[in-house]
Design a protein around this motif. Structure first.
Motif, PDB file in Angstrom:
ATOM      1  N   MET A 199       0.833  -1.204   0.000  1.00 32.92           N
ATOM      2  CA  MET A 199       0.000   0.000   0.000  1.00 32.92           C
ATOM      3  C   MET A 199       0.871   1.258   0.000  1.00 32.92           C
ATOM      4  O   MET A 199       0.590   2.226  -0.718  1.00 32.92           O
ATOM      5  CB  MET A 199      -0.918  -0.022   1.214  1.00 32.92           C
ATOM      6  CG  MET A 199      -1.885   1.157   1.269  1.00 32.92           C
ATOM      7  SD  MET A 199      -3.087   1.127  -0.096  1.00 32.92           S
ATOM      8  CE  MET A 199      -4.082  -0.277   0.417  1.00 32.92           C
ATOM      9  N   ARG A 200       1.948   1.262   0.803  1.00 35.74           N
ATOM     10  CA  ARG A 200       2.822   2.431   0.868  1.00 35.74           C
ATOM     11  C   ARG A 200       3.465   2.691  -0.504  1.00 35.74           C
ATOM     12  O   ARG A 200       3.566   3.843  -0.956  1.00 35.74           O
ATOM     13  CB  ARG A 200       3.911   2.225   1.933  1.00 35.74           C
ATOM     14  CG  ARG A 200       3.407   2.323   3.365  1.00 35.74           C
ATOM     15  CD  ARG A 200       4.532   2.014   4.358  1.00 35.74           C
ATOM     16  NE  ARG A 200       4.083   2.119   5.728  1.00 35.74           N
ATOM     17  CZ  ARG A 200       4.170   3.213   6.462  1.00 35.74           C
ATOM     18  NH1 ARG A 200       4.681   4.319   5.937  1.00 35.74           N
ATOM     19  NH2 ARG A 200       3.749   3.223   7.709  1.00 35.74           N
ATOM     20  N   VAL A 201       3.928   1.615  -1.146  1.00 38.12           N
ATOM     21  CA  VAL A 201       4.554   1.788  -2.451  1.00 38.12           C
ATOM     22  C   VAL A 201       3.537   2.282  -3.473  1.00 38.12           C
ATOM     23  O   VAL A 201       3.813   3.163  -4.302  1.00 38.12           O
ATOM     24  CB  VAL A 201       5.189   0.458  -2.909  1.00 38.12           C
ATOM     25  CG1 VAL A 201       5.712   0.579  -4.342  1.00 38.12           C
ATOM     26  CG2 VAL A 201       6.319   0.059  -1.970  1.00 38.12           C
ATOM     27  N   ALA A 202       2.306   1.726  -3.396  1.00 39.68           N
ATOM     28  CA  ALA A 202       1.262   2.150  -4.344  1.00 39.68           C
ATOM     29  C   ALA A 202       0.908   3.617  -4.150  1.00 39.68           C
ATOM     30  O   ALA A 202       0.517   4.308  -5.102  1.00 39.68           O
ATOM     31  CB  ALA A 202       0.027   1.277  -4.171  1.00 39.68           C
ATOM     32  N   LEU A 203       1.053   4.110  -2.921  1.00 38.90           N
ATOM     33  CA  LEU A 203       0.718   5.511  -2.643  1.00 38.90           C
ATOM     34  C   LEU A 203       1.899   6.446  -2.874  1.00 38.90           C
ATOM     35  O   LEU A 203       1.825   7.626  -2.531  1.00 38.90           O
ATOM     36  CB  LEU A 203       0.211   5.640  -1.209  1.00 38.90           C
ATOM     37  CG  LEU A 203      -1.138   4.954  -0.918  1.00 38.90           C
ATOM     38  CD1 LEU A 203      -1.489   5.079   0.558  1.00 38.90           C
ATOM     39  CD2 LEU A 203      -2.253   5.556  -1.783  1.00 38.90           C
ATOM     40  N   GLY A 204       3.022   5.893  -3.391  1.00 34.97           N
ATOM     41  CA  GLY A 204       4.123   6.768  -3.779  1.00 34.97           C
ATOM     42  C   GLY A 204       5.364   6.693  -2.926  1.00 34.97           C
ATOM     43  O   GLY A 204       6.305   7.473  -3.131  1.00 34.97           O
ATOM     44  N   ALA A 205       5.425   5.775  -1.944  1.00 31.24           N
ATOM     45  CA  ALA A 205       6.639   5.661  -1.120  1.00 31.24           C
ATOM     46  C   ALA A 205       7.790   5.156  -1.977  1.00 31.24           C
ATOM     47  O   ALA A 205       7.632   4.251  -2.793  1.00 31.24           O
ATOM     48  CB  ALA A 205       6.391   4.715   0.057  1.00 31.24           C
ATOM     49  N   SER A 206       8.968   5.720  -1.789  1.00 32.30           N
ATOM     50  CA  SER A 206      10.150   5.300  -2.532  1.00 32.30           C
ATOM     51  C   SER A 206      10.811   4.123  -1.827  1.00 32.30           C
ATOM     52  O   SER A 206      10.497   3.788  -0.687  1.00 32.30           O
ATOM     53  CB  SER A 206      11.141   6.458  -2.632  1.00 32.30           C
ATOM     54  OG  SER A 206      11.629   6.801  -1.349  1.00 32.30           O
ATOM     55  N   ARG A 207      11.766   3.512  -2.552  1.00 32.50           N
ATOM     56  CA  ARG A 207      12.517   2.410  -1.945  1.00 32.50           C
ATOM     57  C   ARG A 207      13.276   2.877  -0.717  1.00 32.50           C
ATOM     58  O   ARG A 207      13.402   2.144   0.270  1.00 32.50           O
ATOM     59  CB  ARG A 207      13.488   1.833  -2.971  1.00 32.50           C
ATOM     60  CG  ARG A 207      12.805   1.055  -4.098  1.00 32.50           C
ATOM     61  CD  ARG A 207      13.835   0.354  -4.959  1.00 32.50           C
ATOM     62  NE  ARG A 207      13.193  -0.472  -5.965  1.00 32.50           N
ATOM     63  CZ  ARG A 207      13.853  -1.265  -6.813  1.00 32.50           C
ATOM     64  NH1 ARG A 207      15.187  -1.310  -6.749  1.00 32.50           N
ATOM     65  NH2 ARG A 207      13.201  -1.985  -7.706  1.00 32.50           N
ATOM     66  N   ARG A 208      13.801   4.091  -0.791  1.00 36.23           N
ATOM     67  CA  ARG A 208      14.530   4.614   0.370  1.00 36.23           C
ATOM     68  C   ARG A 208      13.604   4.717   1.578  1.00 36.23           C
ATOM     69  O   ARG A 208      14.009   4.450   2.711  1.00 36.23           O
ATOM     70  CB  ARG A 208      15.114   5.979   0.019  1.00 36.23           C
ATOM     71  CG  ARG A 208      15.915   6.615   1.148  1.00 36.23           C
ATOM     72  CD  ARG A 208      16.545   7.918   0.697  1.00 36.23           C
ATOM     73  NE  ARG A 208      17.484   7.675  -0.409  1.00 36.23           N
ATOM     74  CZ  ARG A 208      18.163   8.647  -1.023  1.00 36.23           C
ATOM     75  NH1 ARG A 208      17.982   9.912  -0.657  1.00 36.23           N
ATOM     76  NH2 ARG A 208      19.000   8.367  -2.014  1.00 36.23           N
ATOM     77  N   ASP A 209      12.347   5.115   1.371  1.00 38.65           N
ATOM     78  CA  ASP A 209      11.389   5.203   2.478  1.00 38.65           C
ATOM     79  C   ASP A 209      11.147   3.837   3.099  1.00 38.65           C
ATOM     80  O   ASP A 209      11.068   3.696   4.329  1.00 38.65           O
ATOM     81  CB  ASP A 209      10.065   5.792   1.982  1.00 38.65           C
ATOM     82  CG  ASP A 209      10.210   7.238   1.516  1.00 38.65           C
ATOM     83  OD1 ASP A 209      11.102   7.932   2.053  1.00 38.65           O
ATOM     84  OD2 ASP A 209       9.452   7.641   0.616  1.00 38.65           O
TER      85      ASP A 209
END
Length: 882
Positions: free
Chosen positions: A792-802
């Motif tokens: 969900m975080r990645v789908a909402l725009g979180a980067s790999r670094r996040d």
């Protein structure tokens, strides 16, 4: 009446387990019916008949309870054992990892426990060894002096009622020739009551008779140890009665000591035993009549129930009487001590091994925590199985029992692996013993107590690592556990928090061990860096003994002078000299009382000093700086004026305000002129405080044995053939033995520090590895649990670094909490190690900072892989994760 009892029996059948209930009821119904028929035919009175039938029914109730609480319990345990075994076989990787971790912890603990047993009981093979004590002379500045033979005789004759007997012994090298085969061994000169007092019965032949302990020189007999007899003499029983040559004199073998007996010198192994009356035949000089020659180590046996303190108080009164009767000057007394703390070195090594055992137990605790974490992870996958068992009527205690039985199987596997490891590790301590002429025997073995200790650790570990998973696994909601995974998220997160708490404890304990390891490593480095007082580092050491070849003072002096001249001409040799006892060895130093011309001792002041018999040029050969004056020279021979070189401490203490050069000392009745002042050095231990030392010329103070010191320009061993050839050319009957380099000899100085640093560092690394595995496991488990959230975080725009920061943050929080707790533990616990450290304090800031850096690297490494996996996760796959 019968009908009532049968109804009662029918009601009691519920006490029996369901699997046995039908058979139980049939059996007891028939028994009660037959009992009633027998009572009826016997026409017994009604009260007696009723009592007999009631007793029968009561017996049936007891039998039902026995079936329920014992037989059924055994059946359930048997079922759990089979089920647990199938689980272990089905998951070999899980089983192997758990058994390996437990085996390492148990094996290390049992190995070091066996070391501790050897250290605490350094005199094996004797009866009632818990009642043996060592007797030492004491002065205001020394607490472990030897005893003269006349004093020993007086102590034994006047011994108090609290002491059964006192025997004397002295450790000596012996040159033994059996047939045409010469051997250099170590043995003990002992009093005639030695074997009887220690309760040692000979395996073959006899010990020493009373008449062999009366007249000097009249009892040339010898007893060999059982180990020497088997290893060197082929266990030949015919050796008894044969004549062997000892130090160039014939001795008759009269017996073989009991198996396991190696003498009563703590941690030293004697291969032969010679009567006290033969002292002059095996060592130089006649020491039996001199009260001022301290060379014996007495051992006493206490009366049952008497404490060491009580016996010591009694013996001190005896010692004061002896000193008064013979007008012994100065202050002095005696001290009794258990063998394991007879010397400072023995007490220190026992303390070090005790600390190592504590470290090993902490490693075992960390291993148990890791296994508990693995079991918690496995329990999370068995929630539905647990829910089904609960729904079918299984009780919570029943589920706890099942998990504990499964844990017991793992513990037994770990225990067996640990014992196998301990069989190898028990003898490992002997490998830490540095090259030394003395036959030091620290080798341990696994006896009944060590195996019992292993069994106790195995049993205890079941509850340490099995109880938490058992309790956690038995709590299971039927509704949530039988639903899909989303319903069990709360339960999984609670398990994750519990596993995180376990990992925090692992990290904290690992921090404690790493701090201890760093402190011991710094202690080893500091001890190795201490200046021993001499600069030479490349030298060959080799010992020669002229006594067996029949050399007396004049011939021996000529032999040594000629030998030194030849050795100085060898290629690669810079300089050559001799010394009787090398500094920083395990043989200690010689000590004697002395007087200083112009110095008035204070009342009760002890006037004693260490001294060494050295050859010409010794100070220059060893690189000992002369502060003033000159070295021992070739001209310092018998007939010339007696001279001495003193060290700085003696010069400052006894020649304060006046020049030491030209001063005079009086030693063993001879007046010596001071011709030089040498720099202070380390003589017995590397961490000792400065103490007086004098160097006397070996030709003027002749001793038959000496260590050759050859300073070389290259590899010291390269000159060994030349040394052997030079000795052989002068006299082929003079052996060269105890060959070693100076570097090997100096290992003795840091033996204790090296042993502590090696073992504690090794265990600390194991603990750090286990903690990193635990940290990796809990981080990876958290990633698996939070997979939908990460998607969900990645789908909402979180980067790999996040994502990496998110996962690393969780691992770092666990590590930081464990680090804080561990540092607090270290501050409290390492204070107990203060007496074992050299040049570093228990709260050394650099050691703690290094620990923080090491743990930070380990924490980042352990969490980096799960963080990378989370960062590279496909969001669609993660969102569909169940």
């Amino acid at each position: 009446m019968l009908r009532v009892l049968l109804r009662a029996l029918l009601a009691l059948r519920r006490l029996a387990p369901a699997s046995r209930r039908r058979d139980w009821y049939r059996q007891w119904r028939a028994d009660v019916w037959h009992e009633s028929q027998w009572v009826s035919r016997a026409q017994s009175p009604q009260p007696q008949a009723a009592t007999a039938l009631a007793a029968k029914v009561a017996g049936a109730a007891r039998h039902a309870l026995w079936l329920r609480f014992y037989v059924r319990r055994l059946e359930m345990i048997s079922h759990d054992l089979r089920y647990g075994w199938r689980l272990m076989v089905r998951r070999p990787g899980f089983t192997a990892i758990a058994i390996l971790m437990l085996g390492i912890g148990i094996g290390a603990s049992v190995s070091i426990f066996s070391w501790l047993q050897t250290a605490l009981q350094p005199i094996p093979g004797v009866a009632n060894r818990d009642r043996l004590v060592m007797l030492f002379g004491t002065t205001p500045t020394r607490n472990a002096q030897s005893t003269s033979y006349p004093d020993l005789v007086d102590y034994r004759e006047r011994r108090p009622a609290s002491i059964v007997d006192i025997a004397g012994q002295s450790f000596v090298p012996l040159n033994v020739t059996i047939g045409s085969s010469p051997r250099r061994i170590y043995g003990l000169i002992v009093t005639g009551n030695y074997f009887d007092m220690l309760g040692v019965r000979p395996a073959v032949g006899r010990g020493f008779r009373p008449d062999e302990d009366r007249v000097p020189g009249q009892a040339p007999v010898i007893v060999f140890s059982e180990r020497f007899w088997r290893g060197q003499l082929g266990a030949d029983p015919g050796i008894v009665g044969k004549v062997v040559t000892v130090n160039n004199r014939p001795f008759t073998v009269v017996g073989i000591a009991a198996p396991g007996f190696r003498g009563a010198m703590p941690s030293l192994r004697a291969d032969a035993f010679v009567p006290m009356m033969m002292q002059a035949a095996v060592t130089a000089g006649d020491r039996l009549a001199a009260r001022d020659q301290l060379w014996l180590q007495p051992v006493a046996k206490l009366v049952p129930g008497v404490t060491v303190e009580q016996a010591q108080s009694d013996m001190r009164r005896v010692a004061q009487q002896v000193r008064a009767d013979h007008a012994v000057p100065g202050e002095g007394s005696i001290r009794l001590s258990e063998p394991w703390r007879a010397s400072d070195a023995s007490a220190t090594i026992t303390a070090i091994i005790g600390a190592q055992l504590g470290v090993a137990l902490i490693v075992l605790l960390i291993a148990c925590a890791n296994v508990a974490s693995l079991l918690l992870a496995r329990a999370a996958g068995r929630q539905k199985e647990t829910a089904v068992r609960l729904s079918l009527g299984a009780g919570r205690l029943r589920l706890i029992q099942q998990v504990l039985v499964e844990s017991s199987l793992l513990a037994v596997g770990g225990g067996l692996a640990g014992v196998a490891l301990a069989y190898w590790g028990a003898g490992l301590i002997q490998r830490f013993v540095p090259p030394t002429p003395l036959p030091i025997d620290l080798a341990a073995s696994l006896d009944g107590r060590a195996l019992a200790f292993a069994f106790g650790l195995t049993t205890l570990s079941v509850f340490v690592f099995g109880m938490v998973p058992a309790l956690q696994g038995s709590y299971s909601s039927l509704v949530t556990s039988l639903k899909d995974s989303a319903a069990s998220v709360t339960s999984s997160r609670s398990r994750t928090r519990l596993r995180s708490g376990i990992v925090v404890a692992q990290v904290a304990l690992s921090v404690l061990l790493v701090v201890c390891a760093v402190l011991f490593l710094r202690t080893l480095r500091n001890a190795s860096a201490i200046d021993p007082g001499f600069s030479t580092r490349t030298a060959l050491l080799a010992t020669v003994d002229l006594l067996p070849a029949g050399y007396e003072r004049d011939r021996g002096t000529v032999f040594m002078r000629t030998l030194l001249t030849r050795l100085r001409g060898l290629p690669g040799v810079e300089s050559v000299s001799t010394i009787r006892r090398m500094p920083l060895g395990l043989t200690g130093t010689s000590n004697a009382s002395f007087e200083v011309a112009g110095y008035a001792p204070a009342p009760g002041e002890e006037m004693s000093t260490d001294f060494s018999n050295v050859g010409s040029g010794y100070l220059g050969t060893m690189g000992i700086r002369l502060m003033e004056g000159r070295d021992i020279a070739d001209g310092d021979v018998p007939g010339a004026r007696d001279i001495v070189v003193i060290n700085e401490t003696l010069a400052r203490r006894y020649f304060a305000g006046r020049p030491a050069l030209g001063g005079q000392l009086k030693l063993v009745g001879r007046t010596l002129d001071v011709v030089g002042v040498a720099r202070d050095g380390k003589y017995s231990t590397i961490s000792e405080a400065p103490r007086p030392m004098i160097y006397v010329p070996a030709p003027q103070f002749f001793v038959s044995d000496a260590t050759l010191v050859l300073a070389t320009t290259g590899d010291p061993l390269s000159v060994l053939p030349g040394v052997q050839a030079a000795v052989r050319e002068l006299d082929p009957n003079v052996p060269v033995f105890e060959v070693r380099t100076l570097a090997e000899h100096l290992e003795t100085a840091t033996f204790l520090q090296r042993t502590a640093a090696s073992v504690v560092t090794g265990l600390g690394l194991v603990a750090l590895l286990l903690a990193s595995i635990g940290l990796y496991g809990v981080t990876a488990g958290s990633v698996a649990l939070r997979t939908p959230e990460i998607g969900m975080r990645v789908a909402l725009g979180a980067s790999r670094r996040d994502i990496v920061r998110l996962i690393l943050g969780q691992g770092v929080r666990i590590a930081v909490l464990g680090l804080a707790i561990g540092l607090g533990l270290a501050v409290a616990v390492t204070r107990l190690l203060a007496g074992l450290l050299v040049g570093v304090t228990p709260t050394d800031a650099a050691s703690y900072m290094l620990t923080v850096v090491v743990l930070a690297l380990v924490a980042i490494t352990a969490t980096a892989l799960p963080a990378r996996r989370a960062a590279t996760m496909d969001p669609l796959t993660a969102l569909r994760h169940d």
